[in-house]
Design a protein around this motif. Structure first.
Motif, PDB file in Angstrom:
ATOM      1  N   THR A  17     -23.059  94.463  -7.583  1.00 43.52           N
ATOM      2  CA  THR A  17     -23.516  94.815  -9.597  1.00 43.52           C
ATOM      3  C   THR A  17     -24.088  94.014  -9.834  1.00 43.52           C
ATOM      4  O   THR A  17     -23.706  92.259  -9.885  1.00 43.52           O
ATOM      5  CB  THR A  17     -21.872  94.700 -10.082  1.00 43.52           C
ATOM      6  N   PHE A  31     -18.147  94.779 -14.773  1.00 42.59           N
ATOM      7  CA  PHE A  31     -18.437  96.166 -14.017  1.00 42.59           C
ATOM      8  C   PHE A  31     -19.063  96.821 -15.014  1.00 42.59           C
ATOM      9  O   PHE A  31     -20.231  97.362 -14.196  1.00 42.59           O
ATOM     10  CB  PHE A  31     -16.617  96.144 -13.363  1.00 42.59           C
ATOM     11  N   GLY A  32     -18.370  97.714 -16.101  1.00 42.94           N
ATOM     12  CA  GLY A  32     -18.653  99.043 -16.418  1.00 42.94           C
ATOM     13  C   GLY A  32     -19.895  98.318 -17.294  1.00 42.94           C
ATOM     14  O   GLY A  32     -20.664  99.422 -17.327  1.00 42.94           O
ATOM     15  N   PRO A  57     -17.498 102.010 -17.120  1.00 41.28           N
ATOM     16  CA  PRO A  57     -16.473 101.908 -15.573  1.00 41.28           C
ATOM     17  C   PRO A  57     -16.505 102.717 -14.756  1.00 41.28           C
ATOM     18  O   PRO A  57     -16.663 103.137 -13.734  1.00 41.28           O
ATOM     19  CB  PRO A  57     -15.090 100.587 -16.367  1.00 41.28           C
ATOM     20  N   CYS A  61     -17.745 103.842 -11.289  1.00 42.61           N
ATOM     21  CA  CYS A  61     -16.878 104.528  -9.656  1.00 42.61           C
ATOM     22  C   CYS A  61     -17.462 105.229  -8.710  1.00 42.61           C
ATOM     23  O   CYS A  61     -17.898 105.303  -8.226  1.00 42.61           O
ATOM     24  CB  CYS A  61     -16.046 104.176 -10.765  1.00 42.61           C
ATOM     25  N   CYS A  74     -18.136  92.348  -7.060  1.00 38.92           N
ATOM     26  CA  CYS A  74     -18.474  92.666  -8.898  1.00 38.92           C
ATOM     27  C   CYS A  74     -17.619  91.205  -9.430  1.00 38.92           C
ATOM     28  O   CYS A  74     -16.961  90.396  -8.528  1.00 38.92           O
ATOM     29  CB  CYS A  74     -18.180  93.730  -9.165  1.00 38.92           C
ATOM     30  N   ILE A  77     -13.659  92.585 -12.871  1.00 41.47           N
ATOM     31  CA  ILE A  77     -12.839  94.714 -12.732  1.00 41.47           C
ATOM     32  C   ILE A  77     -11.541  94.654 -12.852  1.00 41.47           C
ATOM     33  O   ILE A  77     -10.422  94.002 -12.429  1.00 41.47           O
ATOM     34  CB  ILE A  77     -13.985  94.818 -11.090  1.00 41.47           C
ATOM     35  N   GLU A  81     -10.312 100.558 -11.435  1.00 35.83           N
ATOM     36  CA  GLU A  81     -11.482 100.943 -11.120  1.00 35.83           C
ATOM     37  C   GLU A  81     -11.170 100.196  -9.881  1.00 35.83           C
ATOM     38  O   GLU A  81     -11.089 101.054  -8.693  1.00 35.83           O
ATOM     39  CB  GLU A  81     -12.559  99.979 -11.875  1.00 35.83           C
ATOM     40  N   VAL A  82     -10.521  98.970  -9.736  1.00 32.44           N
ATOM     41  CA  VAL A  82     -10.405  98.785  -7.923  1.00 32.44           C
ATOM     42  C   VAL A  82      -9.490  99.832  -7.323  1.00 32.44           C
ATOM     43  O   VAL A  82      -9.593 100.335  -6.136  1.00 32.44           O
ATOM     44  CB  VAL A  82      -9.280  96.950  -8.230  1.00 32.44           C
ATOM     45  N   VAL A  92     -13.392  96.060  -1.947  1.00 32.08           N
ATOM     46  CA  VAL A  92     -14.057  95.237  -3.200  1.00 32.08           C
ATOM     47  C   VAL A  92     -13.273  93.219  -2.801  1.00 32.08           C
ATOM     48  O   VAL A  92     -12.217  93.175  -3.636  1.00 32.08           O
ATOM     49  CB  VAL A  92     -13.470  96.135  -4.583  1.00 32.08           C
ATOM     50  N   ALA A 114     -10.151  91.649  -5.267  1.00 31.64           N
ATOM     51  CA  ALA A 114      -9.865  91.996  -6.214  1.00 31.64           C
ATOM     52  C   ALA A 114      -8.812  93.006  -6.350  1.00 31.64           C
ATOM     53  O   ALA A 114      -8.147  92.478  -5.788  1.00 31.64           O
ATOM     54  CB  ALA A 114     -10.891  93.084  -7.126  1.00 31.64           C
TER      55      ALA A 114
END
Length: 114
Positions: A17, A31-32, A57, A61, A74, A77, A81-82, A92, A114
């Motif tokens: 990211t 993340f997002g 996010p 994704c 990243c 997160i 999302e993970v 991840v 993550a």
């Protein structure tokens, strides 16, 4: 404990990211909110940028899943999302914003999950 390297897992596509495009993309801690992802092919060294158009996010994704990556590095997160990315087989990992994109790709296998 064995030391895992990218050489033992050749041909991976690793995403990081990123934010900013000024002097080159830098790892993004959120993340997002990132500008997108830089995808590196570990076999050929080819790199490509995929934009996160809505900076959410969910959108990120979607971008990651569409890119066909094997792994993601990243900053922060959230668990949903993970879970979504792992459900699609994406590994991840957490990476520091103090490292370059290239460094994060090179040490991917040594980064914490993550």
């Amino acid at each position: 404990m064995t030391h895992k390297t990218l050489e033992s897992r050749s041909g991976l596509r690793i995403a990081v990211t990123v934010m900013g495009a000024g002097s080159g993309p830098a790892p993004c801690p959120f993340f997002g909110k990132c500008d997108g992802i830089v995808v590196t092919d570990t076999e050929s060294g080819a790199r490509e940028f995929h934009q996160n158009p809505l900076r959410t996010p969910a959108t990120l994704c979607d971008v990651i899943l569409a890119s066909g990556v094997d792994g993601l590095v990243c900053g922060f997160i959230a668990p949903p999302e993970v879970a979504r990315l792992r459900a699609w087989g994406i590994d991840v990992r957490m990476g520091s914003g103090r490292c370059s994109v290239d460094e994060l790709v090179q040490c991917f296998c040594d980064l914490p999950e993550a």
